[in-house]
Write an enzyme that holds these catalytic residues in place. Structure first.
Site, mmCIF file in Angstrom:
data_model
loop_
_atom_site.group_PDB
_atom_site.id
_atom_site.type_symbol
_atom_site.label_atom_id
_atom_site.label_comp_id
_atom_site.label_asym_id
_atom_site.label_seq_id
_atom_site.Cartn_x
_atom_site.Cartn_y
_atom_site.Cartn_z
ATOM 1 N N CYS A 118 35.186 62.997 55.144
ATOM 2 C CA CYS A 118 34.037 62.585 54.326
ATOM 3 C C CYS A 118 33.641 61.144 54.636
ATOM 4 C CB CYS A 118 34.371 62.741 52.847
ATOM 5 S SG CYS A 118 33.007 62.261 51.775
ATOM 6 N N CYS A 160 32.505 59.038 51.645
ATOM 7 C CA CYS A 160 33.610 58.633 50.750
ATOM 8 C C CYS A 160 34.417 57.493 51.355
ATOM 9 C CB CYS A 160 34.574 59.792 50.505
ATOM 10 S SG CYS A 160 33.826 61.377 50.222
ATOM 11 N N ASP A 161 34.723 57.597 52.634
ATOM 12 C CA ASP A 161 35.755 56.736 53.213
ATOM 13 C C ASP A 161 35.251 55.694 54.218
ATOM 14 O OD1 ASP A 161 37.611 58.123 51.717
ATOM 15 O OD2 ASP A 161 37.945 59.623 53.263
#
Ligand code: NDP
Length: 305
Positions: free
Chosen positions: A131, A134-135
């Protein structure tokens, strides 16, 4: 006979559980193959509102689960193996158990496709991610490898250049499945280096519990080499967990359940929430939001009867 059964215990399913439990619907949640969903597989989540310092994915899930339990949600482990949505009450089979329910919320999620390497599995959440949104921010001024040749890989690679010093886009063929416009955008980006046709053989180093390099194989010559990197983003697609509903509910050719007017499916009384019906946003907060919508619609559906 249940008033509502929720399939899936990720962000969408647990949020639907909180709302239906508080509406006195006594929800039953069937956990599925990956209890906790995608958040259970990640580490620090920095984009979920309300956590100024971020929150660990498994902790966020555990707290949401406790919140659902507090209002009376019942949980059973196991995945649904058969469904009959042709008449109400709907019938579900999970293992040896059969359940009947007046409404159903499908929040079974989508699983990110993985390369299938043991080292990839062990370093997931420790430098290997599925992701980018997200990261990505954990990789400021770092080197990143993105794997894949579709639109997701192009989009992730382009997005990650906001943070990374350099992004190496590694793909197993010289041809790309990605749309022309997204491929051209990635090619025009000075921070993206294309590396084809290569596959990853191993992510290193499992011993140090962090990503330091990838061992890669050239698909033409079979030559092995090592590429230093700080992170690996696997962007080779997702598979919605909707196989068991095939033929009983409308879905697109990739298996994503069709919804309309929010979480409604083509079967009255059946609602879908989260990644099983959303290949576009795929965020914890959007999954939670759609779980809330599904719960409200399920409650209205029952009240109207
Ligand atoms: P795709 O299925 O389109 O692409 C997957 C890519 O990963 C392919 O290039 C494939 O290689 C590669 N791949 C698959 N398995 C492996 C493996 N085991 N090892 C190495 N490489 C592998 O998935 P996407 O997620 O990219 O896209 C899904 C859909 O979502 C598409 O319709 C896409 O257009 C859409 N989408 C649209 C976006 C947008 O418009 N903004 C953004 C993201 C997705 P190969 O080509 O060799 O099979």
């Amino acid at each position: 006979m249940h008033k509502v059964i929720i399939i899936g215990s990720g962000c969408a399913g647990l949020t639907a559980a909180i709302y239906t439990a508080r509406a006195d619907m006594h929800p039953l949640v069937l956990d599925g193959y990956e209890p906790g969903g995608q958040l259970g597989l990640t580490t620090l989540v920095e984009n979920f509102p309300g956590f100024p310092d971020g929150v660990n994915g498994p902790e966020l899930i555990e707290n949401t689960r406790k919140q659902a339990q507090r209002f009376g949600t019942e949980f059973r482990s196991g995945a649904v193996t058969a469904v009959d949505l042709s008449r109400r009450p709907f019938r579900l089979t999970a293992g040896k158990e059969t359940y009947e329910t007046e409404t159903l919320i499908i929040a079974a999620g989508a699983s990110a496709r993985m390369l299938g390497l043991e080292s990839e599995r062990q370093l997931l959440g420790h430098g290997v991610s599925t992701c980018a949104t997200c990261d990505g921010a954990f990789f400021r001024n770092r080197e990143i490898v993105v794997v894949g040749g579709g639109d997701t890989a192009m989009e992730d690679a382009t997005f990650l250049t906001k943070f990374a010093k350099r992004v190496t886009l590694l793909h197993r063929r010289n041809e790309f499945r990605a749309s022309k416009i997204m491929l051209e955008r990635a090619r025009a980006n000075e921070k993206i280096v294309f590396m084809t046709p290569y596959v990853i053989e191993e992510v290193q180093s499992v011993e140090k519990k962090s990503v330091e390099s990838v061992r890669v194989r050239h698909m033409g010559t079979n030559a092995i080499s090592t590429l230093p990197t700080d992170g690996v983003f696997v962007a080779i697609g997702h598979d919605p967990n909707s196989k068991v509903f095939r033929g009983q509910i409308d879905m697109d050719e990739n298996g994503y359940i069709h919804t309309h007017d929010g979480p409604k499916t083509n079967v009255p009384g059946v609602f879908a929430a989260g990644d099983v019906q959303d290949h576009h946003y795929r965020q914890a907060i959007t999954a939670a939001g759609s779980g809330c919508m599904a719960a409200i619609e399920a409650e209205r559906f029952l009240s109207a009867r």
